[in-house]
Scaffold this motif. Structure first.
Motif, mmCIF file in Angstrom:
data_model
loop_
_atom_site.group_PDB
_atom_site.id
_atom_site.type_symbol
_atom_site.label_atom_id
_atom_site.label_comp_id
_atom_site.label_asym_id
_atom_site.label_seq_id
_atom_site.Cartn_x
_atom_site.Cartn_y
_atom_site.Cartn_z
ATOM 1 N N GLN A 112 10.912 0.449 2.429
ATOM 2 C CA GLN A 112 10.553 0.759 1.052
ATOM 3 C C GLN A 112 11.786 0.952 0.171
ATOM 4 O O GLN A 112 11.677 1.004 -1.053
ATOM 5 N N HIS A 113 12.960 1.048 0.784
ATOM 6 C CA HIS A 113 14.180 1.354 0.034
ATOM 7 C C HIS A 113 15.243 0.273 0.145
ATOM 8 O O HIS A 113 16.371 0.471 -0.304
ATOM 9 N N LEU A 114 14.890 -0.870 0.759
ATOM 10 C CA LEU A 114 15.838 -1.975 0.902
ATOM 11 C C LEU A 114 15.141 -3.301 0.603
ATOM 12 O O LEU A 114 13.924 -3.417 0.819
ATOM 13 N N PRO A 115 15.880 -4.307 0.156
ATOM 14 C CA PRO A 115 15.296 -5.638 0.013
ATOM 15 C C PRO A 115 14.810 -6.158 1.367
ATOM 16 O O PRO A 115 15.423 -5.885 2.407
ATOM 17 N N THR A 116 13.716 -6.913 1.361
ATOM 18 C CA THR A 116 13.133 -7.402 2.611
ATOM 19 C C THR A 116 14.116 -8.241 3.414
ATOM 20 O O THR A 116 14.204 -8.108 4.640
ATOM 21 N N ALA A 117 14.874 -9.115 2.738
ATOM 22 C CA ALA A 117 15.831 -9.974 3.445
ATOM 23 C C ALA A 117 16.881 -9.143 4.170
ATOM 24 O O ALA A 117 17.230 -9.419 5.324
ATOM 25 N N GLN A 118 17.388 -8.095 3.489
ATOM 26 C CA GLN A 118 18.396 -7.245 4.113
ATOM 27 C C GLN A 118 17.811 -6.494 5.308
ATOM 28 O O GLN A 118 18.463 -6.375 6.358
ATOM 29 N N GLN A 150 0.816 -1.202 0.000
ATOM 30 C CA GLN A 150 0.000 0.000 0.000
ATOM 31 C C GLN A 150 0.853 1.256 0.000
ATOM 32 O O GLN A 150 0.367 2.338 -0.291
ATOM 33 N N GLN A 151 2.148 1.109 0.333
ATOM 34 C CA GLN A 151 3.014 2.280 0.436
ATOM 35 C C GLN A 151 4.033 2.351 -0.699
ATOM 36 O O GLN A 151 4.896 3.212 -0.719
ATOM 37 N N LYS A 152 3.933 1.426 -1.656
ATOM 38 C CA LYS A 152 4.925 1.366 -2.730
ATOM 39 C C LYS A 152 4.941 2.642 -3.566
ATOM 40 O O LYS A 152 5.969 3.020 -4.117
ATOM 41 N N SER A 200 18.155 7.355 0.627
ATOM 42 C CA SER A 200 19.125 6.484 -0.022
ATOM 43 C C SER A 200 19.203 5.160 0.732
ATOM 44 O O SER A 200 18.827 5.076 1.907
ATOM 45 N N PRO A 201 19.696 4.086 0.092
ATOM 46 C CA PRO A 201 19.859 2.805 0.793
ATOM 47 C C PRO A 201 20.717 2.912 2.047
ATOM 48 O O PRO A 201 20.440 2.253 3.045
ATOM 49 N N ALA A 202 21.755 3.758 1.993
ATOM 50 C CA ALA A 202 22.627 3.918 3.166
ATOM 51 C C ALA A 202 21.859 4.523 4.340
ATOM 52 O O ALA A 202 21.991 4.073 5.484
ATOM 53 N N VAL A 203 21.050 5.543 4.057
ATOM 54 C CA VAL A 203 20.241 6.167 5.105
ATOM 55 C C VAL A 203 19.194 5.184 5.614
ATOM 56 O O VAL A 203 18.916 5.111 6.820
ATOM 57 N N ALA A 204 18.606 4.409 4.704
ATOM 58 C CA ALA A 204 17.604 3.426 5.104
ATOM 59 C C ALA A 204 18.211 2.386 6.050
ATOM 60 O O ALA A 204 17.595 2.013 7.057
ATOM 61 N N ARG A 205 19.429 1.936 5.736
ATOM 62 C CA ARG A 205 20.098 0.973 6.613
ATOM 63 C C ARG A 205 20.381 1.586 7.983
ATOM 64 O O ARG A 205 20.211 0.928 9.019
ATOM 65 N N LEU A 206 20.801 2.850 7.997
ATOM 66 C CA LEU A 206 21.057 3.532 9.265
ATOM 67 C C LEU A 206 19.770 3.646 10.086
ATOM 68 O O LEU A 206 19.787 3.448 11.310
#
Length: 324
Positions: A258-264, A14-16, A23-29
């Motif tokens: 929303q910015h990273l793979p689910t597994a990660q 619903q949020q796609k 960014s992916p780096a910020v998402a990981r943080l």
């Protein structure tokens, strides 16, 4: 905290379409912060628990979270027929309530780090509950993860806390694992309902009913509230749990997944239990032994194995044959 992960995953579709510049780096943080907030929450819960009875503590936490969620999601809730959410919301609230009752009962009897790792064994239980509900058999790696997790629990139990051997683990450890079972059940039910109900409305109704269940449980078993609870450390701890572990953690997770793979994302979030141990060692004085560290490592490996999809042995064999 465990339900937030599930509801977010099932609300991802619903949020796609939501626009974002993360960014992916910020998402990981953001997910690391999320895991740290959740992990540190175990020690804060333990501290508050020494003054405020468990169900009164959860009544205040859940009531505040319900109000905040109602304000945040009010535009969506106003357009939703909440009567349709009464029964599923109540069912989820019962499993959520029982999960926290047993987990926090275990927390009152054992160290926060042990409680954190044993609680996260819910990840390994989920595939077997799905098997019970849908007849979908666990995969080979889920079976291996279960075996590794059982061995890890054995090492944790052997490391102290009242456990003489694996068959006589400490009562606090056993109660914590029962709480993990209810969390796993909650997660599976959310998964079964996720496609039919709006995630935010379902979570709002669940929190509202959970607040009532905790209030009833507190009134029946824990007497009346006390003015002695109005201490700055108790209020600050509750504020941290409500604002940090509920609002900020949920917001960070909702944006980051929303910015990273689910597994990660799942791997990063599973470090919650590691942060739980670190904070417990630093601020609660939990003592680590070789046995407990070995058990924690095995349980963490089991969690990773249950979260990450690996190729089957047959696929590996076919690839090797193709290379030859």
């Amino acid at each position: 905290m465990l339900l937030y992960r599930s509801v977010t995953e099932h609300g991802e579709e619903q949020q796609k379409n939501a626009k974002g510049v993360v960014s992916p780096a910020v998402a990981r943080l953001m997910l690391v912060v999320n895991a740290a907030v959740w992990g540190s929450g175990y020690t804060i819960l333990k501290h508050i628990q020494q003054t405020v009875p468990t169900q009164w503590m959860m009544t205040m936490r859940m009531a505040a979270a319900t109000v905040i969620m109602g304000l945040i999601f009010w535009p969506r809730l106003r357009r939703t027929n909440l009567r349709m959410y009464v029964i599923p919301g109540f069912i989820l609230a019962v499993t959520y309530w029982l999960g926290y009752v047993f987990q926090l009962w275990g927390l009152s009897l054992t160290a926060p780090g042990r409680n954190a790792f044993l609680t996260d064994t819910y990840c390994v239980m989920v595939p077997f509950l799905i098997w019970a509900f849908t007849k979908r058999h666990p995969t080979w790696q889920q079976l291996v993860a279960t075996a590794v997790c059982v061995v890890g629990i054995g090492f944790v139990s052997l490391s102290g806390g009242g456990g003489a051997d694996l068959m006589h683990m400490s009562f606090g450890d056993a109660i914590t694992i029962v709480g993990a079972l209810f969390y796993a059940l909650n997660l599976v039910i959310v998964g079964l309902l996720g496609r039919s109900y709006d995630a935010s409305a379902l979570m709002f109704m669940e929190f509202a009913f959970a607040s009532v269940l905790f209030l009833d449980g507190a009134g029946l078993t824990e007497g009346y509230p006390s003015a002695s609870w109005l201490r700055w450390d108790i209020i600050a701890g509750l504020a941290y749990l409500v604002i940090g572990s509920t609002v900020i953690a949920q917001l960070f997770q909702t944006i980051a997944v929303q910015h990273l793979p689910t597994a990660q994302a799942s791997i990063i979030l599973s470090t919650e239990s590691i942060f739980g141990v670190l904070v417990s060692v630093c601020f609660f004085g939990e003592v680590l032994t070789v046995g407990s560290v070995t058990g924690f490592v095995l349980i963490f490996c089991a969690i990773l194995l249950s979260e990450v999809q690996l190729p089957s042995p047959r696929t590996l064999m076919s690839r090797r044959s193709g290379d030859l």
